[in-house]
Design a protein around this motif. Structure first.
Motif, PDB file in Angstrom:
ATOM      1  N   UNK A   1      14.869  36.495   1.261  1.00  0.00           N
ATOM      2  CA  UNK A   1      15.946  37.477   1.427  1.00  0.00           C
ATOM      3  C   UNK A   1      17.230  37.033   0.745  1.00  0.00           C
ATOM      4  N   UNK A   2      17.436  35.700   0.631  1.00  0.00           N
ATOM      5  CA  UNK A   2      18.697  35.188   0.101  1.00  0.00           C
ATOM      6  C   UNK A   2      18.566  34.608  -1.313  1.00  0.00           C
ATOM      7  N   UNK A   3      17.378  34.107  -1.627  1.00  0.00           N
ATOM      8  CA  UNK A   3      17.226  33.371  -2.882  1.00  0.00           C
ATOM      9  C   UNK A   3      15.926  33.772  -3.591  1.00  0.00           C
ATOM     10  N   UNK A   4      15.953  33.625  -4.908  1.00  0.00           N
ATOM     11  CA  UNK A   4      14.748  33.691  -5.731  1.00  0.00           C
ATOM     12  C   UNK A   4      14.595  32.308  -6.351  1.00  0.00           C
ATOM     13  N   UNK A   5      13.460  31.655  -6.094  1.00  0.00           N
ATOM     14  CA  UNK A   5      13.296  30.237  -6.421  1.00  0.00           C
ATOM     15  C   UNK A   5      12.259  30.079  -7.532  1.00  0.00           C
ATOM     16  N   UNK A   6      12.614  29.350  -8.565  1.00  0.00           N
ATOM     17  CA  UNK A   6      11.716  29.055  -9.684  1.00  0.00           C
ATOM     18  C   UNK A   6      11.491  27.543  -9.762  1.00  0.00           C
ATOM     19  N   UNK A   7      10.216  27.136  -9.844  1.00  0.00           N
ATOM     20  CA  UNK A   7       9.858  25.727 -10.034  1.00  0.00           C
ATOM     21  C   UNK A   7       9.643  25.513 -11.526  1.00  0.00           C
ATOM     22  N   UNK A   8      10.391  24.606 -12.123  1.00  0.00           N
ATOM     23  CA  UNK A   8      10.374  24.475 -13.578  1.00  0.00           C
ATOM     24  C   UNK A   8      10.094  23.033 -14.003  1.00  0.00           C
ATOM     25  N   UNK A   9       9.030  22.887 -14.826  1.00  0.00           N
ATOM     26  CA  UNK A   9       8.710  21.580 -15.384  1.00  0.00           C
ATOM     27  C   UNK A   9       9.359  21.401 -16.750  1.00  0.00           C
ATOM     28  N   UNK A  10       8.639  20.744 -17.662  1.00  0.00           N
ATOM     29  CA  UNK A  10       9.174  20.493 -18.998  1.00  0.00           C
ATOM     30  C   UNK A  10       9.390  21.811 -19.740  1.00  0.00           C
ATOM     31  N   UNK A  11      10.434  21.888 -20.544  1.00  0.00           N
ATOM     32  CA  UNK A  11      10.732  23.099 -21.298  1.00  0.00           C
ATOM     33  C   UNK A  11      10.102  23.029 -22.681  1.00  0.00           C
ATOM     34  N   UNK A  12       9.087  23.867 -22.894  1.00  0.00           N
ATOM     35  CA  UNK A  12       8.420  23.914 -24.191  1.00  0.00           C
ATOM     36  C   UNK A  12       9.129  24.888 -25.126  1.00  0.00           C
ATOM     37  N   UNK A  13       9.570  26.018 -24.578  1.00  0.00           N
ATOM     38  CA  UNK A  13      10.309  27.015 -25.364  1.00  0.00           C
ATOM     39  C   UNK A  13      11.640  27.267 -24.656  1.00  0.00           C
ATOM     40  N   UNK A  14      12.605  26.360 -24.789  1.00  0.00           N
ATOM     41  CA  UNK A  14      13.849  26.453 -24.013  1.00  0.00           C
ATOM     42  C   UNK A  14      14.605  27.756 -24.224  1.00  0.00           C
ATOM     43  N   UNK A  15      14.571  28.295 -25.450  1.00  0.00           N
ATOM     44  CA  UNK A  15      15.301  29.535 -25.704  1.00  0.00           C
ATOM     45  C   UNK A  15      14.717  30.695 -24.898  1.00  0.00           C
ATOM     46  N   UNK A  16      13.370  30.768 -24.873  1.00  0.00           N
ATOM     47  CA  UNK A  16      12.704  31.824 -24.119  1.00  0.00           C
ATOM     48  C   UNK A  16      12.920  31.641 -22.625  1.00  0.00           C
ATOM     49  N   UNK A  17      12.827  30.392 -22.160  1.00  0.00           N
ATOM     50  CA  UNK A  17      13.044  30.110 -20.743  1.00  0.00           C
ATOM     51  C   UNK A  17      14.468  30.465 -20.343  1.00  0.00           C
ATOM     52  N   UNK A  18      15.413  30.123 -21.202  1.00  0.00           N
ATOM     53  CA  UNK A  18      16.812  30.450 -20.915  1.00  0.00           C
ATOM     54  C   UNK A  18      17.050  31.946 -20.848  1.00  0.00           C
ATOM     55  N   UNK A  19      16.379  32.701 -21.715  1.00  0.00           N
ATOM     56  CA  UNK A  19      16.515  34.162 -21.706  1.00  0.00           C
ATOM     57  C   UNK A  19      16.003  34.739 -20.383  1.00  0.00           C
ATOM     58  N   UNK A  20      14.866  34.212 -19.895  1.00  0.00           N
ATOM     59  CA  UNK A  20      14.330  34.663 -18.613  1.00  0.00           C
ATOM     60  C   UNK A  20      15.319  34.358 -17.484  1.00  0.00           C
ATOM     61  N   UNK A  21      15.855  33.138 -17.501  1.00  0.00           N
ATOM     62  CA  UNK A  21      16.756  32.719 -16.428  1.00  0.00           C
ATOM     63  C   UNK A  21      18.019  33.573 -16.411  1.00  0.00           C
ATOM     64  N   UNK A  22      18.590  33.826 -17.586  1.00  0.00           N
ATOM     65  CA  UNK A  22      19.810  34.640 -17.632  1.00  0.00           C
ATOM     66  C   UNK A  22      19.539  36.067 -17.186  1.00  0.00           C
ATOM     67  N   UNK A  23      18.354  36.588 -17.524  1.00  0.00           N
ATOM     68  CA  UNK A  23      17.986  37.935 -17.071  1.00  0.00           C
ATOM     69  C   UNK A  23      17.882  37.970 -15.553  1.00  0.00           C
ATOM     70  N   UNK A  24      17.334  36.917 -14.966  1.00  0.00           N
ATOM     71  CA  UNK A  24      17.217  36.857 -13.511  1.00  0.00           C
ATOM     72  C   UNK A  24      18.602  36.830 -12.862  1.00  0.00           C
ATOM     73  N   UNK A  25      19.506  36.019 -13.402  1.00  0.00           N
ATOM     74  CA  UNK A  25      20.847  35.917 -12.824  1.00  0.00           C
ATOM     75  C   UNK A  25      21.590  37.239 -12.922  1.00  0.00           C
ATOM     76  N   UNK A  26      21.332  37.989 -14.006  1.00  0.00           N
ATOM     77  CA  UNK A  26      21.999  39.289 -14.182  1.00  0.00           C
ATOM     78  C   UNK A  26      21.461  40.325 -13.210  1.00  0.00           C
ATOM     79  N   UNK A  27      20.124  40.351 -13.043  1.00  0.00           N
ATOM     80  CA  UNK A  27      19.500  41.387 -12.218  1.00  0.00           C
ATOM     81  C   UNK A  27      19.610  41.100 -10.729  1.00  0.00           C
ATOM     82  N   UNK A  28      19.621  39.838 -10.351  1.00  0.00           N
ATOM     83  CA  UNK A  28      19.655  39.479  -8.932  1.00  0.00           C
ATOM     84  C   UNK A  28      21.092  39.491  -8.427  1.00  0.00           C
ATOM     85  N   UNK A  29      21.644  40.703  -8.219  1.00  0.00           N
ATOM     86  CA  UNK A  29      23.044  40.772  -7.828  1.00  0.00           C
ATOM     87  C   UNK A  29      23.241  40.604  -6.324  1.00  0.00           C
ATOM     88  N   UNK A  30      22.131  40.599  -5.548  1.00  0.00           N
ATOM     89  CA  UNK A  30      22.297  40.396  -4.110  1.00  0.00           C
ATOM     90  C   UNK A  30      21.621  39.107  -3.628  1.00  0.00           C
TER      91      UNK A  30
END
Length: 574
Positions: free
Chosen positions: A516-545
């Motif tokens: 209800x309060x958080x969306x949690x992602x477990x993240x290991x080594x970054x193989x495609x950091x640019x793509x991973x970063x794009x996903x993360x920023x999209x999550x931060x934008x959409x998760x306004x509550x």
């Protein structure tokens, strides 16, 4: 928050008394099979479906504590054995993708085999065919061929009536041979019997053991000529090519040709050499049914009076040994699948063994490991161990330094996984690394805890889905299992992979844990950091509550918790 999906959006409302069709991949329900089919084709990529099917084999294997049979999958699995055959080619190839040992029923008693035939007969209401056994039975058809010589003999032993067996006497068969001999003025060939005779050539083989035995019984001369001109032999290959529309195999010549295959071997050295003399490519097809390849091993074994070697198949068989390597992984694996023990000669000269190491090194472009020799060599690694003491000693005598490194950097191990992924076009499983990779799978288990966790650390999606008994959902790594357990122990209610977040051009991203309060992602080594970063920023934008929390490697997030401090996740809910 707008346009946010929850798990309820992916479930159909129950209503009415209509039949419900459930998608095996995401559990979404539909009121028609057509609706489910349209959904499957649009919502789930082929790779996703394959991963879920492999996970189901692994789940059932864990439940049964053994590799499941096709029948057990049909009775207890979410997918049918036929679905695996359609998706992966064969059931055994599905097992290989799941990193499970193949079902080998060499120790099954005759009584159990016959009982299964009778059970299957009762189930389908007819005498089962070998295809029925492959699709619905407990054992492979080849198991029956090994135990009873052929399928029909097994059927008879079970007290059942063979199918497609004409009720014809031997005298009628011999009369038909004589009629054709009078018609053509010479001993008829198998091809002539097929085209102009009243019975098929296989009927004669069943009744007399072979076509030539039938000719002898009829008092006719065999279709063998000595000192046949090469041009005539090549013309016959060409004739069969025109008739069948494909380059003939040795078996095609055996069944329909005017000359014996041995005639070609005497004149050209081997059947493949004869094909090359006729200007055709060898029969190293990659679409040959495994049953056909195994039958050829058994035929060659009967002809030679001993288990054939790869070079025997190359010289006297229908197919090149490379075809077997493609289909089964190695010649020795093909022998085992055919029910024979690999040849472990004890009198092989060291020079011959070392020469084979050089050959495999040239083939792979690197110093081979013991699994490489099992996979690609003419002799398996146990032969080298018995001759030289150890595999490493064999390498040293061949002039190579063994790979005995103990301090390999994790970055180098992970790069080897990514390189193998690029080479084979998919996420590698542990056996891929053992067979084709730079390091052994055991190295990854020792350094990362499991192969699955090493794959995740390399930034790839794992093939294996774990189903811990204490959780009511799957997880994709032991890391995710750890976080799930921490949340459960803290009494936190969550949903697993229940949220889809859009990013980029129509792509979606599914975080691991949703509360209800958080969306949690477990993240290991970054193989495609640019793509991973794009996903993360999209999550931060959409998760306004809700806040976006990352446990593991640092990426854009509202809250980041290093993996070594993962227990702090529970403090968020105090």
């Amino acid at each position: 928050m707008t346009d946010q999906s929850t798990i309820s959006d992916f479930q159909s409302e129950s209503g009415g008394e209509s039949e419900i069709y459930e998608c095996e991949i995401c559990d979404r329900t539909f009121d028609s099979s057509k609706g489910k089919g349209i959904h499957r084709s649009k919502a789930h990529a082929n790779d996703e479906i394959k991963k879920e099917m492999i996970a189901e084999i692994q789940r059932l294997a864990a439940e049964l504590d053994k590799t499941p049979s096709q029948r057990e999958m049909n009775e207890q699995g979410r997918f049918s054995a036929k679905a695996y055959q359609n998706r992966f080619g064969t059931w055994n190839k599905s097992l290989e993708q799941a990193d499970l040992s193949l079902n080998k029923e060499g120790s099954v008693s005759d009584a159990d085999l016959l009982a299964e035939l009778r059970r299957l007969s009762d189930e389908i209401g007819a005498t089962p065919t070998s295809r029925d056994m492959a699709e619905k039975g407990k054992y492979a058809p080849s198991t029956y061929s090994i135990a009873f010589d052929n399928w029909n003999d097994a059927i008879r032993e079970a007290g059942l009536d063979p199918t497609r067996l004409p009720e014809v006497s031997n005298s009628e068969l011999l009369d038909e041979l004589e009629r054709l001999a009078d018609k053509f003025g010479q001993t008829p060939t198998k091809d002539q019997m097929e085209e102009h005779g009243g019975f098929g050539a296989s009927t004669y083989q069943s009744a007399f053991g072979s076509w030539n035995n039938a000719l002898r019984e009829a008092g006719l001369e065999l279709n063998k000529e000595r000192n046949v001109a090469h041009s005539r032999l090549i013309d016959e290959i060409e004739r069969l090519k025109q008739v069948s529309g494909e380059v003939p195999k040795a078996e095609t010549m055996r069944q329909h040709g005017c000359f014996a295959v041995n005639t070609y071997k005497r004149n050209f050295g081997s059947w493949n050499d004869a094909l090359q003399a006729a200007g055709y490519e060898l029969n190293n097809r990659n679409d040959i049914p495994e049953s056909e390849l195994l039958d050829e091993i058994k035929r060659l074994k009967e002809n030679l009076g001993q288990v054939p070697r790869a070079m025997d198949m190359e010289k006297e068989g229908q197919f090149g040994w490379a075809t077997y390597k493609t289909a089964f992984g190695s010649w020795n694996d093909a022998l085992r699948e055919a029910g024979f023990k690999p040849i472990n000669r004890t009198d092989i000269p060291k020079s011959e063994l070392i020469g084979e190491i050089d050959s495999v090194k040239a083939q792979l472009g690197r110093i081979p490991r013991a699994p490489d020799m099992d996979q690609h060599g003419q002799f398996d690694s146990t032969t080298y161990a018995s001759t030289f003491g150890t595999w490493n000693k064999a390498l040293r005598e061949a002039g190579f330094e063994p790979n005995e490194r103990r301090d390999i950097p994790k970055s180098e191990l992970l790069e080897a996984i990514r390189s193998l992924e690029e080479e084979i076009g998919r996420t590698p499983i542990r056996s891929d690394m053992n067979k084709m990779g730079e390091f052994s799978g055991s190295v990854y288990r020792h350094r990362f805890g499991s192969w699955n966790d090493a794959v995740i650390a390399a930034g790839l999606n794992p093939n294996k889905i774990l189903r811990p008994s204490h959780l009511d959902h799957v997880v994709r790594s032991t890391w995710e299992a750890d976080i799930a357990e921490l949340l459960l122990n803290a009494g936190v209610e969550y949903e697993y992979e229940s949220l889809e977040i859009s990013y980029g051009d129509g792509s979606t991203y599914t975080p691991d844990f949703v509360t209800n309060q958080y969306v949690i992602e477990v993240k290991g080594h970054l193989y495609e950091p640019e793509k991973v970063g794009k996903k993360a920023r999209a999550a931060m934008t959409e998760l306004d509550d809700r806040q976006y929390v990352v446990v593991g490697t640092a990426i854009p997030a509202d809250i980041h918790i290093p993996w070594e401090n993962r227990s702090q996740i529970t403090e968020l809910f105090d």
